[in-house]
Design an enzyme around this catalytic site. Structure first.
Site, PDB file in Angstrom:
ATOM      1  CD1 TRP A 166      -1.899 -13.194   1.072  1.00 25.28           C
ATOM      2  CD2 TRP A 166      -0.209 -14.609   0.678  1.00 25.28           C
ATOM      3  NE1 TRP A 166      -0.733 -12.592   1.509  1.00 25.28           N
ATOM      4  CE2 TRP A 166       0.310 -13.426   1.272  1.00 25.28           C
ATOM      5  CE3 TRP A 166       0.672 -15.626   0.330  1.00 25.28           C
ATOM      6  CZ2 TRP A 166       1.674 -13.266   1.529  1.00 25.28           C
ATOM      7  CZ3 TRP A 166       2.019 -15.456   0.589  1.00 25.28           C
ATOM      8  CH2 TRP A 166       2.499 -14.285   1.179  1.00 25.28           C
ATOM      9  CG  ASP A 196       9.819 -13.865  -2.630  1.00 21.44           C
ATOM     10  OD1 ASP A 196       9.811 -13.195  -3.685  1.00 21.44           O
ATOM     11  OD2 ASP A 196       9.329 -13.455  -1.564  1.00 21.44           O
ATOM     12  CB  SER A 263       5.766  -7.304   3.054  1.00 21.31           C
ATOM     13  OG  SER A 263       6.077  -8.683   2.988  1.00 21.31           O
ATOM     14  CE1 TYR A 264       3.964 -13.607   4.934  1.00 17.17           C
ATOM     15  CE2 TYR A 264       4.867 -12.182   3.227  1.00 17.17           C
ATOM     16  CZ  TYR A 264       4.854 -13.389   3.894  1.00 17.17           C
ATOM     17  OH  TYR A 264       5.743 -14.378   3.552  1.00 17.17           O
ATOM     18  CG  HIS A 266       1.615 -16.103   9.150  1.00 13.59           C
ATOM     19  ND1 HIS A 266       0.487 -16.787   9.581  1.00 13.59           N
ATOM     20  CD2 HIS A 266       2.616 -17.024   9.130  1.00 13.59           C
ATOM     21  CE1 HIS A 266       0.805 -18.046   9.794  1.00 13.59           C
ATOM     22  NE2 HIS A 266       2.104 -18.217   9.528  1.00 13.59           N
ATOM     23  CG  LEU A 267       7.825 -15.375  12.509  1.00  7.60           C
ATOM     24  CD1 LEU A 267       8.267 -13.950  12.841  1.00  7.60           C
ATOM     25  CD2 LEU A 267       8.206 -16.318  13.634  1.00  7.60           C
ATOM     26  CG  HIS A 268       7.394 -13.986   6.371  1.00  6.17           C
ATOM     27  ND1 HIS A 268       6.477 -13.132   6.950  1.00  6.17           N
ATOM     28  CD2 HIS A 268       8.129 -13.210   5.533  1.00  6.17           C
ATOM     29  CE1 HIS A 268       6.636 -11.907   6.488  1.00  6.17           C
ATOM     30  NE2 HIS A 268       7.651 -11.921   5.627  1.00  6.17           N
ATOM     31  CB  VAL A 269      12.603 -17.072   8.331  1.00  6.82           C
ATOM     32  CG1 VAL A 269      14.115 -16.886   8.261  1.00  6.82           C
ATOM     33  CG2 VAL A 269      12.119 -17.004   9.779  1.00  6.82           C
ATOM     34  CG  HIS A 270      12.843 -12.783   4.064  1.00  5.02           C
ATOM     35  ND1 HIS A 270      12.122 -12.341   2.986  1.00  5.02           N
ATOM     36  CD2 HIS A 270      12.223 -12.267   5.163  1.00  5.02           C
ATOM     37  CE1 HIS A 270      11.112 -11.605   3.400  1.00  5.02           C
ATOM     38  NE2 HIS A 270      11.156 -11.537   4.727  1.00  5.02           N
TER      39      HIS A 270
END
Length: 328
Positions: A166, A196, A263-264, A266-270
């Site tokens: 996804w 989000d 939570s998954y 694949h590097l991601h930033v909040h």
């Protein structure tokens, strides 16, 4: 938590096609001749099995059940009261008196239907992992050394083969392209910035955006070295600029951070508004991006060797691996 979808891929089926059609009809104002474009209710077929968890503070409830013959999880969340809707809310509502005592009185306020929305997320078909994910459970704080990551965590992640299809769909514009707020297409330092799912985008008080990197070989904080400083600085700078331009929210009003464990993978930033107490922003899981950048400048291998702490739920398979290794 991060995006509610996590690491499990939801396949395309009859239900998802109906959801897409209903959404398209609604957005195009074309629900068919004599048909309300918002009339299709896929939840009319939902049969409740159990309440997985609920929160009176966050005004949410997580329900397990079935849609047709498929397992499903439905997440219901009361939306915040918007300042720009106050006048309509107060003048159009019905009041039912409950108690009056001197200068104090309490009422039940019944707002107009359009101001009484419940944000609803449907996960279908839902797997056992989804059901467990939303169940109320105790958590334990895990201490993970650099060696623990190599010998326990990494093998577990690799064996599980968590799906992030996804995420790839977003990066390739196969899904959610219309939700993208900003994109830097550079394959090395680029990213996409989008809301989000927890944010309804009707007010900035609970702003929540996710920056997903184009690079696909960075799982988490543990993979970062000084070689990724350009990427991280680019996200930090351009992400803040995009938020300022789109939402008129200054950098000093933002909390920008990474989760570990994520939570998954694949590097991601909040990106969240400072003051919005979103789940997962506590010190046991969140790492400010500014601190991450500074740490990597001081030590290029900082996150390869650093002991990190994070909470794991009682049913998490990774927690079992730490117990088996005598680390908990």
């Amino acid at each position: 938590m991060a995006d509610k979808r996590g690491t499990d891929n939801v396949g395309t089926d009859e239900l998802s096609q109906r959801v897409k059609k209903a959404k398209a009809d609604n957005e195009n104002g074309d629900g068919g001749v004599g048909k309300d474009p918002e009339s299709e209710n896929i939840l009319s077929e939902f049969k409740t099995t159990s309440v997985l968890s609920d929160s009176s503070r966050e005004k949410t409830i997580f329900v397990h059940g079935k849609l047709g013959d498929q397992e499903a999880v439905v997440i219901l969340e009361k939306t915040p009261i918007r300042e720009d809707a106050l006048a309509e809310l107060l003048t159009g509502a019905k009041l039912k008196l409950e108690m009056r005592n001197d200068i104090y009185s309490t009422y039940r306020l019944l707002p107009p239907p359009q101001l009484n929305e419940i944000k609803t997320t449907v996960v279908c078909p839902a797997t056992e992992k989804h059901v467990k994910k939303y169940q109320r459970q105790e958590s334990s704080l895990v201490e993970e050394t650099g060696e623990d990551y190599k010998s326990i965590t990494l093998p577990y992640i690799q064996k599980q083969s968590f799906s992030v299809q996804w995420v790839h769909n977003i990066l390739e514009k196969k899904a959610e392209a219309e939700r993208i707020v900003y994109e830097d297409p550079d394959p090395e330092v680029g990213f996409v910035l989008l809301p989000d799912f927890k944010w309804d985008q009707k007010q900035v008080d609970d702003l929540y955006l996710i920056a997903i990197v184009h690079q696909r070989d960075i799982r988490s904080l543990r993979d970062l070295t000084s070689e990724h400083l350009a990427l991280l600085q680019n996200i930090f700078q351009k992400g803040k600029e995009a938020v300022l331009q789109r939402y008129s929210l200054a950098a000093s009003k933002l909390r920008v951070y990474l989760h570990y464990q994520p939570s998954y993978y694949h590097l991601h930033v909040h990106f969240t508004k400072l003051g919005y107490e979103v789940p997962g922003c506590g010190v046991e899981r969140a790492h400010l991006l500014a601190d991450v950048i500074q740490n990597l400048r001081s030590d290029p291998q900082y996150y390869k060797t650093r002991t990190l702490y994070f909470p794991l739920r009682a049913d998490d398979g990774l927690l079992s691996k730490f117990k088996e290794a005598g680390r908990l």
